[in-house]
Design an enzyme around this catalytic site. Structure first.
Site, mmCIF file in Angstrom:
data_model
loop_
_atom_site.group_PDB
_atom_site.id
_atom_site.type_symbol
_atom_site.label_atom_id
_atom_site.label_comp_id
_atom_site.label_asym_id
_atom_site.label_seq_id
_atom_site.Cartn_x
_atom_site.Cartn_y
_atom_site.Cartn_z
ATOM 1 N N LYS A 214 0.663 -1.269 -0.144
ATOM 2 C CA LYS A 214 0.050 0.056 -0.208
ATOM 3 C C LYS A 214 0.889 1.221 0.046
ATOM 4 C CE LYS A 214 -3.526 2.285 2.720
ATOM 5 N NZ LYS A 214 -4.424 2.346 3.908
ATOM 6 N N GLU A 220 10.605 -4.677 4.459
ATOM 7 C CA GLU A 220 10.461 -6.205 3.968
ATOM 8 C C GLU A 220 10.286 -6.262 2.329
ATOM 9 O OE1 GLU A 220 8.942 -4.923 6.772
ATOM 10 O OE2 GLU A 220 9.162 -6.533 8.375
ATOM 11 N N GLY A 278 -4.648 -1.830 5.257
ATOM 12 C CA GLY A 278 -3.945 -2.986 4.481
ATOM 13 C C GLY A 278 -4.751 -4.470 4.904
ATOM 14 N N ARG A 279 -4.840 -4.439 6.208
ATOM 15 C CA ARG A 279 -5.716 -5.719 6.491
ATOM 16 C C ARG A 279 -7.062 -6.140 6.205
ATOM 17 N NH1 ARG A 279 -4.410 -2.505 10.717
ATOM 18 N NH2 ARG A 279 -5.995 -1.350 11.708
ATOM 19 N N GLU A 364 -4.541 -6.432 14.662
ATOM 20 C CA GLU A 364 -3.925 -5.461 14.439
ATOM 21 C C GLU A 364 -5.016 -4.112 14.472
ATOM 22 O OE1 GLU A 364 -2.290 -4.233 10.214
ATOM 23 O OE2 GLU A 364 -0.356 -4.632 11.514
ATOM 24 N N HIS A 395 -4.996 -33.448 17.165
ATOM 25 C CA HIS A 395 -4.189 -34.402 17.657
ATOM 26 C C HIS A 395 -2.939 -33.507 18.379
ATOM 27 C CE1 HIS A 395 -5.597 -38.088 16.268
ATOM 28 N NE2 HIS A 395 -6.080 -37.169 15.368
ATOM 29 N N LYS A 522 9.592 -0.770 13.941
ATOM 30 C CA LYS A 522 10.362 -0.643 12.488
ATOM 31 C C LYS A 522 11.508 0.633 12.456
ATOM 32 C CE LYS A 522 5.988 -0.945 9.856
ATOM 33 N NZ LYS A 522 4.989 -0.376 9.135
HETATM 34 O O1 F6P Z 1 2.648 -4.018 9.753
HETATM 35 C C1 F6P Z 1 2.049 -2.679 9.598
HETATM 36 C C2 F6P Z 1 1.483 -2.517 7.989
HETATM 37 O O2 F6P Z 1 1.351 -1.465 7.890
HETATM 38 C C3 F6P Z 1 0.153 -3.538 7.849
HETATM 39 O O3 F6P Z 1 -0.912 -2.659 8.518
HETATM 40 C C4 F6P Z 1 0.097 -3.705 6.380
HETATM 41 O O4 F6P Z 1 -0.834 -4.820 6.234
HETATM 42 C C5 F6P Z 1 1.738 -3.816 6.157
HETATM 43 O O5 F6P Z 1 2.312 -3.413 7.246
HETATM 44 C C6 F6P Z 1 2.228 -3.860 4.964
HETATM 45 O O6 F6P Z 1 2.091 -2.459 4.480
HETATM 46 P P1 F6P Z 1 2.128 -2.176 2.952
HETATM 47 O O7 F6P Z 1 1.091 -2.828 2.157
HETATM 48 O O8 F6P Z 1 2.070 -0.616 3.073
HETATM 49 O O9 F6P Z 1 3.653 -2.697 2.527
#
Ligand code: F6P
Length: 559
Positions: A214, A220, A278-279, A364, A395, A522
């Site tokens: 987003k 990452e 995002g979620r 979240e 199990h 972060k």
């Molecule tokens: O971990 C926080 C967060 O902002 C989530 O809410 C989101 O889904 C994820 O990181 C990834 O964010 P982005 O889509 O901006 O890379």
């Protein structure tokens, strides 16, 4: 209960309904579900809600009809309906970020209108859906090829959190709808093992990367995307300006500028908007990899499934409203029974990632200790979700569910028709799916009703073993059944949980749509990276634990 409060607290406990629920709880606590069913024998048929394809039985909960009335009164007292409508209308209910919360607009049908801040968001949504459809049609037909002219066979989605969990979960759930020879893989972790392991057996010529972020600033995702670009160029033996990136990289983002900075042509970017959290984004362009695999028609069915539950949530009376009732029951255990968590148990191997998906959605969203105005909450918020598919969980951890000291409310999810089936007997009279579902029904029954010491002793069990074999029962569960795991049904299930999260957050008075709690980690990781890699950087940290750990790590790495 939390004790850290101030005089400005959002004091839900002061409401009339909350006080009545507190007074009522010991009465329900004293009753076993056996007794609850005995005094109200029709509850198994009546405490059910059918919405879309979902048949939801909530009769095996430790609630009386009076409890449900009180919970609904609580919802009314905090104006849940008003808050819900404010979300659907696009008011800026995400107050800390001053944003509307409109994932429900992502699944409005073409032709519907919803103007937010002067903009027709439904038209915008369908414009992007059309672009996604055109692109995925080209991929699926083989018209879109990689740099060397070969058709794309694997889509690798690189994203994390909401930009990974949703598409990864849905892709697996819709395994049977993958129909054009395009399979998907998902890379999220900044641990290089994830990318390296995923790419190990892939052919660069037939691989397309979807960089899903987003913000397009997530460490990452950008790190993995950069490494993937290097991998691609090396494998193809071309340079960055030879045009290969444009054929093998597309982006899903709200941030065109950063996408362009990364080197992806913004013509190959699929957008969404800041009003999609995002979620809550799997039904936006973040679902591009899923659409590539299952096609735009199945994706439309998926969106339709959400919309079915949205309409129900928006219009059904509170007593008959599935997300409202299930959200209220979740809150009942969380706040009046001190339940520590809720377990989600899909009797469907294809839904193996559903609990992981729900963890981000619920935790979240509702893991907050201040209310929407910044005042400390006075009650525990944020249900903790976990789970595994049945029968694997049986199990592993069901022992604790059945005989442990904690009450863990459970959501069972099962299907009438299997995605796969095999005969159990040579004559074909039994099926593995029936075996699976017999476990579903047995577990919900045993959790609720158990087996008493007398019943066990009557079977001739040695007296010194009887206590060990007692199955206390009285453990609550919801049973959610659907005819089949289809694109629409997975959409319906997601929406069912999205709105439960909303219901609980609205009653707690928190903002379910920001996530400030993830930011500090972060920033500090960025700062600490320098300390880890630069031997000249002073290792000293303010606290002796982090200090010693970093010195140990640097020593091991020879720095
Ligand atoms: O971990 C926080 C967060 O902002 C989530 O809410 C989101 O889904 C994820 O990181 C990834 O964010 P982005 O889509 O901006 O890379």
């Amino acid at each position: 209960m939390t004790s850290d409060t101030t005089e400005h607290d959002h004091d839900i406990t002061g409401t009339h309904a909350w006080q009545e629920l507190s007074a009522h709880q010991p009465h329900v606590y004293a009753m076993h579900l056996r007794e609850v069913f005995a005094v109200d024998p029709k509850r198994g048929r009546e405490l059910v809600i059918d919405v879309g394809d979902l048949h939801i039985d909530y009769s095996k909960h430790r609630v009386l009809r009076e409890t449900l009335d009180l919970l609904v009164s609580l919802a009314r007292e905090v104006d849940l309906e008003g808050k819900r409508d404010a979300m659907f209308w696009g008011e800026h209910i995400n107050t800390s970020e001053d944003r509307a919360v409109l994932h429900t607009a992502l699944r409005l049908p073409q032709g519907a209108t919803l103007k937010v801040d002067g903009q027709d968001v439904v038209a915008d949504v369908h414009e992007v859906l059309e672009a996604m459809g055109t692109f995925t049609d080209a991929l699926r037909s083989g018209e879109w090829t990689g740099h060397t002219g070969k058709r794309i066979e694997t889509v690798v989605n690189i994203g994390i959190g909401g930009s990974d969990l949703g598409p990864a979960m849905v892709y697996q759930a819709l395994r049977h709808y993958v129909d054009a020879g395009i399979s998907c893989r998902f890379v999220s972790n900044v641990d290089p093992a994830d990318l390296v392991g995923t790419l190990a057996d892939l052919d660069a010529e037939t691989t397309l990367f979807v960089i899903a972020s987003k913000t397009f600033s997530t460490l990452e995702t950008l790190t993995n995307a950069t490494a993937a670009r290097t991998w691609l160029l090396e494998k193809l033996g071309v340079g960055p300006d030879d045009g290969a990136v444009a054929k093998h990289f597309v982006a899903v983002s709200t941030n065109a500028e950063k996408v362009a900075d990364f080197g992806i042509d913004t013509d190959n970017m699929f957008g969404f908007w800041d009003w999609v959290g995002g979620r809550y984004s799997v039904d936006s362009a973040i679902g591009l990899s899923v659409m590539a695999a299952v096609g735009k028609e199945a994706f439309a069915d998926f969106l339709h499934g959400f919309n079915v539950v949205d309409k129900h949530f928006r219009s059904a009376p509170l007593h008959q409203n599935a997300p409202v009732i299930l959200g209220l029951i979740g809150l009942w255990y969380n706040n009046f029974w001190d339940a520590q968590s809720r377990v989600v148990l899909p009797y469907s191997n294809d839904m193996a990632r559903f609990a992981a998906y729900l963890q981000q959605l619920t935790m979240e969203s509702n893991g907050k200790s201040v209310d929407a105005h910044g005042h400390h909450v006075t009650v525990d918020t944020g249900e903790i979700f976990w789970g595994e598919p049945g029968t694997n969980g049986q199990h592993a951890f069901y022992q604790l569910l059945h005989q442990g000291t904690r009450m863990v409310p459970a959501d069972f999810i099962g299907f009438a028709s299997p995605t796969d089936d095999l005969p159990v007997d040579a004559d074909g009279s039994g099926s593995m799916h029936d075996l699976l579902m017999s476990n579903f029904f047995a577990q919900t029954k045993v959790l609720a009703f158990g087996k008493t010491a007398d019943e066990i002793a009557a079977e001739g069990v040695d007296s010194h073993v009887v206590a060990h074999k007692v199955m206390p029962g009285n453990r609550p569960s919801t049973s959610i059944l659907a005819p089949k795991l289809t694109p629409s049904v997975i959409g319906q299930l997601i929406a069912l949980y999205e709105h439960q999260v909303f219901v609980e957050g609205a009653i707690w008075g928190i903002n379910s749509f920001d996530q400030w709690g993830v930011e500090l980690g972060k920033t500090q990781a960025k700062e600490l990276l320098e300390v880890l890699i630069d031997p000249a950087a002073p290792a000293a940290q303010d606290d002796s634990s982090t200090d010693a750990l970093i010195r140990w790590y640097r020593g091991e790495r020879g720095r």
